[in-house]
Design a protein around this motif. Sequence first.
Motif, PDB file in Angstrom:
ATOM      1  N   ARG A  80      -5.112 -10.797   3.711  1.00  0.00           N
ATOM      2  CA  ARG A  80      -5.525  -9.412   3.905  1.00  0.00           C
ATOM      3  C   ARG A  80      -6.420  -9.024   2.705  1.00  0.00           C
ATOM      4  O   ARG A  80      -6.996  -7.872   2.743  1.00  0.00           O
ATOM      5  N   ARG A  81      -6.777 -10.105   1.767  1.00  0.00           N
ATOM      6  CA  ARG A  81      -7.572  -9.727   0.807  1.00  0.00           C
ATOM      7  C   ARG A  81      -9.178  -9.297   1.265  1.00  0.00           C
ATOM      8  O   ARG A  81      -9.712  -8.410   0.477  1.00  0.00           O
ATOM      9  N   PHE A  83      -9.886  -7.357   3.419  1.00  0.00           N
ATOM     10  CA  PHE A  83      -9.521  -5.945   4.259  1.00  0.00           C
ATOM     11  C   PHE A  83      -9.495  -4.613   3.079  1.00  0.00           C
ATOM     12  O   PHE A  83      -8.794  -4.865   2.195  1.00  0.00           O
ATOM     13  N   LYS A  84     -10.229  -3.720   3.576  1.00  0.00           N
ATOM     14  CA  LYS A  84      -9.894  -2.328   2.511  1.00  0.00           C
ATOM     15  C   LYS A  84      -9.641  -1.342   3.598  1.00  0.00           C
ATOM     16  O   LYS A  84     -10.486  -1.329   4.890  1.00  0.00           O
ATOM     17  N   ASP A  85      -9.072  -0.185   3.212  1.00  0.00           N
ATOM     18  CA  ASP A  85      -8.974   1.182   3.866  1.00  0.00           C
ATOM     19  C   ASP A  85     -10.423   1.733   4.291  1.00  0.00           C
ATOM     20  O   ASP A  85     -10.390   2.398   5.423  1.00  0.00           O
ATOM     21  N   ASP A  86     -11.178   1.721   3.009  1.00  0.00           N
ATOM     22  CA  ASP A  86     -12.261   2.546   3.496  1.00  0.00           C
ATOM     23  C   ASP A  86     -13.551   1.497   3.654  1.00  0.00           C
ATOM     24  O   ASP A  86     -14.632   1.890   3.591  1.00  0.00           O
ATOM     25  N   ALA A  87     -13.555   0.352   4.022  1.00  0.00           N
ATOM     26  CA  ALA A  87     -14.395  -0.517   4.558  1.00  0.00           C
ATOM     27  C   ALA A  87     -15.202  -0.013   5.589  1.00  0.00           C
ATOM     28  O   ALA A  87     -14.690   0.278   6.474  1.00  0.00           O
ATOM     29  N   LYS A  91     -11.943  -2.948   8.288  1.00  0.00           N
ATOM     30  CA  LYS A  91     -11.029  -1.978   7.909  1.00  0.00           C
ATOM     31  C   LYS A  91      -9.804  -2.466   8.185  1.00  0.00           C
ATOM     32  O   LYS A  91      -9.342  -3.477   8.953  1.00  0.00           O
ATOM     33  N   THR A  92      -8.744  -1.892   7.296  1.00  0.00           N
ATOM     34  CA  THR A  92      -7.380  -2.402   7.408  1.00  0.00           C
ATOM     35  C   THR A  92      -6.604  -2.230   8.630  1.00  0.00           C
ATOM     36  O   THR A  92      -5.805  -2.845   9.118  1.00  0.00           O
ATOM     37  N   LYS A  93      -7.057  -0.833   8.963  1.00  0.00           N
ATOM     38  CA  LYS A  93      -6.304  -0.291  10.364  1.00  0.00           C
ATOM     39  C   LYS A  93      -6.858  -1.547  11.526  1.00  0.00           C
ATOM     40  O   LYS A  93      -5.960  -1.496  12.389  1.00  0.00           O
TER      41      LYS A  93
END
Length: 215
Positions: A80-81, A83-87, A91-93
């Motif tokens: 998961r590294r 991915f980021k919420d604000d990418a 996006k993590t979602k």
Amino acid sequence: MDSGNLLQQFGQYVVMGLAVVIFIESGVLFPFLPGDSLLVTAAIIRSDLGINVAALLAIAITAAFLGDQVGFWLGRRFGRRLFKDDARILKTKHLVAAEEFFAKHGPAALVLGRFVPIVRTYVPFAAGTAEMPYRKFLTWNVTGAIGWVVTMVMVGVLLGDIPGVATSIDKIMIIIVAISVLPMAFGWLKNRRSSKGEVTAAPVAELEPVNSTVA
């Protein structure tokens, strides 16, 4: 994205262009490409593009298979590294949605997920992060690649035989949009039915008789 225009712009490299798009969308973590519509459109206007059904199937299945292989490897290697919420893209979602889909359907998600935009790209990655045994992944990957490509191409072949469709970009785009929306529509209807079931179940529980002890 206008799939017909995109295919025409590929020119003599249409086969290579098609393969690259399918490969990237199948697991290289860039989900915003017209995989479904590209396959259907290519099958509809295959004569204009100078390709036959057999070649289209072979190229697309290979690209879809290899794309998932890369996605699985990326998931196994990086987890998961990436991915980021604000990418903007990773996006993590999106990964969470794919992980939930994989958890719900198990290995079959590698087949079913092929028909769901965005989920299609991230499911092999989710399989990798979940450390799915490679042999099992390989079997389901092959099944999913063949099932998805054959379905999309055959839809295009059948539509192309309808008078006026192959020569009308407007008609093609309307059909493509309808096909792309179907998986989301089915998911919405399924969730709606589930929600109704939960709502109607509550009053029934309230009407259950209360046990009492008669002296």
